[in-house]
Scaffold this motif. Structure first.
Motif, PDB file in Angstrom:
ATOM      1  N   GLU A   1       0.843  -1.205   0.000  1.00  0.00           N
ATOM      2  CA  GLU A   1       0.000   0.000   0.000  1.00  0.00           C
ATOM      3  C   GLU A   1       0.875   1.251   0.000  1.00  0.00           C
ATOM      4  O   GLU A   1       0.566   2.231  -0.686  1.00  0.00           O
ATOM      5  N   LEU A   2       1.959   1.235   0.785  1.00  0.00           N
ATOM      6  CA  LEU A   2       2.873   2.370   0.837  1.00  0.00           C
ATOM      7  C   LEU A   2       3.467   2.651  -0.543  1.00  0.00           C
ATOM      8  O   LEU A   2       3.506   3.800  -0.983  1.00  0.00           O
ATOM      9  N   MET A   3       3.904   1.607  -1.228  1.00  0.00           N
ATOM     10  CA  MET A   3       4.495   1.807  -2.557  1.00  0.00           C
ATOM     11  C   MET A   3       3.458   2.388  -3.533  1.00  0.00           C
ATOM     12  O   MET A   3       3.763   3.292  -4.312  1.00  0.00           O
ATOM     13  N   ALA A   4       2.235   1.897  -3.473  1.00  0.00           N
ATOM     14  CA  ALA A   4       1.166   2.425  -4.334  1.00  0.00           C
ATOM     15  C   ALA A   4       0.848   3.877  -3.971  1.00  0.00           C
ATOM     16  O   ALA A   4       0.635   4.716  -4.861  1.00  0.00           O
ATOM     17  N   PHE A   5       0.827   4.181  -2.680  1.00  0.00           N
ATOM     18  CA  PHE A   5       0.580   5.553  -2.220  1.00  0.00           C
ATOM     19  C   PHE A   5       1.678   6.483  -2.745  1.00  0.00           C
ATOM     20  O   PHE A   5       1.396   7.562  -3.275  1.00  0.00           O
ATOM     21  N   GLN A   6       2.932   6.060  -2.597  1.00  0.00           N
ATOM     22  CA  GLN A   6       4.037   6.892  -3.063  1.00  0.00           C
ATOM     23  C   GLN A   6       3.957   7.119  -4.572  1.00  0.00           C
ATOM     24  O   GLN A   6       4.184   8.231  -5.045  1.00  0.00           O
ATOM     25  N   LYS A   7       3.620   6.087  -5.311  1.00  0.00           N
ATOM     26  CA  LYS A   7       3.492   6.237  -6.764  1.00  0.00           C
ATOM     27  C   LYS A   7       2.364   7.219  -7.104  1.00  0.00           C
ATOM     28  O   LYS A   7       2.511   8.047  -7.997  1.00  0.00           O
ATOM     29  N   SER A   8       1.259   7.148  -6.356  1.00  0.00           N
ATOM     30  CA  SER A   8       0.119   8.028  -6.639  1.00  0.00           C
ATOM     31  C   SER A   8       0.442   9.495  -6.380  1.00  0.00           C
ATOM     32  O   SER A   8      -0.167  10.373  -6.983  1.00  0.00           O
TER      33      SER A   8
ATOM     34  N   ALA B   1       3.711  10.754  -6.591  1.00  0.00           N
ATOM     35  CA  ALA B   1       4.924  11.141  -7.311  1.00  0.00           C
ATOM     36  C   ALA B   1       4.614  11.884  -8.604  1.00  0.00           C
ATOM     37  O   ALA B   1       3.718  11.500  -9.348  1.00  0.00           O
ATOM     38  N   TYR B   2       5.371  12.939  -8.866  1.00  0.00           N
ATOM     39  CA  TYR B   2       5.273  13.658 -10.132  1.00  0.00           C
ATOM     40  C   TYR B   2       6.590  13.582 -10.905  1.00  0.00           C
ATOM     41  O   TYR B   2       6.671  14.008 -12.043  1.00  0.00           O
ATOM     42  N   ILE B   3       7.624  13.039 -10.257  1.00  0.00           N
ATOM     43  CA  ILE B   3       8.907  12.809 -10.918  1.00  0.00           C
ATOM     44  C   ILE B   3       9.097  11.291 -11.031  1.00  0.00           C
ATOM     45  O   ILE B   3       9.105  10.589 -10.020  1.00  0.00           O
ATOM     46  N   THR B   4       9.175  10.813 -12.223  1.00  0.00           N
ATOM     47  CA  THR B   4       9.365   9.388 -12.558  1.00  0.00           C
ATOM     48  C   THR B   4       8.587   8.414 -11.654  1.00  0.00           C
ATOM     49  O   THR B   4       9.184   7.545 -11.011  1.00  0.00           O
ATOM     50  N   PRO B   5       7.257   8.537 -11.616  1.00  0.00           N
ATOM     51  CA  PRO B   5       6.463   7.615 -10.782  1.00  0.00           C
ATOM     52  C   PRO B   5       6.621   6.152 -11.202  1.00  0.00           C
ATOM     53  O   PRO B   5       6.428   5.249 -10.382  1.00  0.00           O
ATOM     54  N   GLU B   6       7.038   5.933 -12.439  1.00  0.00           N
ATOM     55  CA  GLU B   6       7.203   4.552 -12.911  1.00  0.00           C
ATOM     56  C   GLU B   6       8.309   3.813 -12.151  1.00  0.00           C
ATOM     57  O   GLU B   6       8.349   2.576 -12.174  1.00  0.00           O
ATOM     58  N   ARG B   7       9.184   4.533 -11.458  1.00  0.00           N
ATOM     59  CA  ARG B   7      10.197   3.857 -10.632  1.00  0.00           C
ATOM     60  C   ARG B   7       9.556   2.951  -9.581  1.00  0.00           C
ATOM     61  O   ARG B   7      10.156   1.992  -9.131  1.00  0.00           O
ATOM     62  N   PHE B   8       8.345   3.295  -9.179  1.00  0.00           N
ATOM     63  CA  PHE B   8       7.650   2.501  -8.161  1.00  0.00           C
ATOM     64  C   PHE B   8       7.089   1.192  -8.701  1.00  0.00           C
ATOM     65  O   PHE B   8       6.662   0.336  -7.930  1.00  0.00           O
ATOM     66  N   ASP B   9       7.075   1.020 -10.017  1.00  0.00           N
ATOM     67  CA  ASP B   9       6.486  -0.189 -10.605  1.00  0.00           C
ATOM     68  C   ASP B   9       7.141  -1.475 -10.114  1.00  0.00           C
ATOM     69  O   ASP B   9       6.489  -2.511 -10.034  1.00  0.00           O
ATOM     70  N   THR B  10       8.414  -1.413  -9.797  1.00  0.00           N
ATOM     71  CA  THR B  10       9.115  -2.618  -9.334  1.00  0.00           C
ATOM     72  C   THR B  10       9.348  -2.619  -7.822  1.00  0.00           C
ATOM     73  O   THR B  10      10.025  -3.505  -7.303  1.00  0.00           O
TER      74      THR B  10
ATOM     75  N   ASP C   1      17.447  13.315  -9.418  1.00  0.00           N
ATOM     76  CA  ASP C   1      16.765  14.449 -10.060  1.00  0.00           C
ATOM     77  C   ASP C   1      15.487  14.852  -9.344  1.00  0.00           C
ATOM     78  O   ASP C   1      14.494  15.242  -9.973  1.00  0.00           O
ATOM     79  N   GLY C   2      15.485  14.754  -8.017  1.00  0.00           N
ATOM     80  CA  GLY C   2      14.330  15.166  -7.223  1.00  0.00           C
ATOM     81  C   GLY C   2      13.354  14.054  -6.895  1.00  0.00           C
ATOM     82  O   GLY C   2      12.342  14.285  -6.240  1.00  0.00           O
ATOM     83  N   PHE C   3      13.651  12.847  -7.314  1.00  0.00           N
ATOM     84  CA  PHE C   3      12.759  11.720  -7.025  1.00  0.00           C
ATOM     85  C   PHE C   3      12.658  11.475  -5.520  1.00  0.00           C
ATOM     86  O   PHE C   3      11.596  11.149  -4.996  1.00  0.00           O
ATOM     87  N   ILE C   4      13.770  11.653  -4.797  1.00  0.00           N
ATOM     88  CA  ILE C   4      13.807  11.467  -3.343  1.00  0.00           C
ATOM     89  C   ILE C   4      14.456  12.678  -2.691  1.00  0.00           C
ATOM     90  O   ILE C   4      15.479  13.179  -3.166  1.00  0.00           O
ATOM     91  N   THR C   5      13.851  13.130  -1.592  1.00  0.00           N
ATOM     92  CA  THR C   5      14.439  14.163  -0.743  1.00  0.00           C
ATOM     93  C   THR C   5      15.063  13.465   0.455  1.00  0.00           C
ATOM     94  O   THR C   5      14.404  12.654   1.114  1.00  0.00           O
ATOM     95  N   VAL C   6      16.314  13.782   0.723  1.00  0.00           N
ATOM     96  CA  VAL C   6      17.042  13.195   1.846  1.00  0.00           C
ATOM     97  C   VAL C   6      16.949  14.150   3.026  1.00  0.00           C
ATOM     98  O   VAL C   6      17.300  15.330   2.915  1.00  0.00           O
ATOM     99  N   LEU C   7      16.462  13.622   4.148  1.00  0.00           N
ATOM    100  CA  LEU C   7      16.431  14.378   5.393  1.00  0.00           C
ATOM    101  C   LEU C   7      17.455  13.781   6.338  1.00  0.00           C
ATOM    102  O   LEU C   7      17.688  12.569   6.330  1.00  0.00           O
TER     103      LEU C   7
END
Length: 182
Positions: A22-29, A31-40, A166-172
């Motif tokens: 569910e978390l992976m699907a939520f993150q994909k939903s 995402a506006y930068i390369t959401p297809e990365r979540f497919d795998t 390229d902005g797909f992930i923000t590191v805190l």
């Protein structure tokens, strides 16, 4: 509502399969930068390998009666774990210790997000990480589009360090002093 919190051993991580997916699907939903990365990305490709590569793991689940409605997975791992084929998550030379702490996965079903479950799980994660004297640096990686999570973690004392992929992930990032305050 009857919320309970339970630390589960690594051999019971299967309890988190559905929520992790569910978390992976939520993150994909979001995402506006390369959401297809979540497919795998799913339980088998994200959570299981992380548990296997970590030195120490803690998973806390939240139940409403018998239904698991959320979890937080935290780990202590060698800093080199965060430089791999996918990405280099931070400058390894900026970490003086061998290991880093990470609040790695955090998910609460939407209908429970108003009951301070997130704060409780976050505090449990930080308290657990604080016990490791050889860990001074803590990281959280937030996927693009998940602005509420980014705001939550900054309110809790983490600072935005940089973006990767390229902005797909923000590191805190935070230092040990934060966890000691909780």
């Amino acid at each position: 509502m009857n919320l309970t919190y339970e630390i589960i051993p690594d051999d019971k991580i299967e309890y988190c399969r559905d929520l992790c997916n569910e978390l992976m699907a939520f993150q994909k939903s979001k995402a506006y930068i390369t959401p297809e990365r979540f497919d795998t990305m799913n339980f088998d490709t994200r959570l299981v390998p992380s548990i296997k590569s970590a030195v120490h793991n803690q998973t806390v689940i939240v139940k409403d009666d018998d239904k698991i409605i959320g979890y937080v997975y935290s780990n202590v791992s060698p800093k080199e774990t965060y430089s791999n084929d996918f990405a280099t998550f931070f400058d390894l030379s900026s970490v003086s210790q061998k290991n880093v702490g990470c609040l790695s996965q955090f998910y609460i079903q939407e209908e429970y997000r108003q009951y301070k479950v997130g704060s409780k799980l976050f505090n449990l994660s930080m308290q657990w990480l604080a016990q490791f004297e050889d860990v001074e640096d803590y990281f959280i990686f937030v996927s693009n589009g998940n602005d509420p999570a980014l705001e939550f973690y900054t309110r809790k004392g983490f600072s935005v360090s940089h973006e990767i992929l390229d902005g797909f992930i923000t590191v805190l990032r935070s230092r040990k002093k934060l966890a000691a305050k909780i």
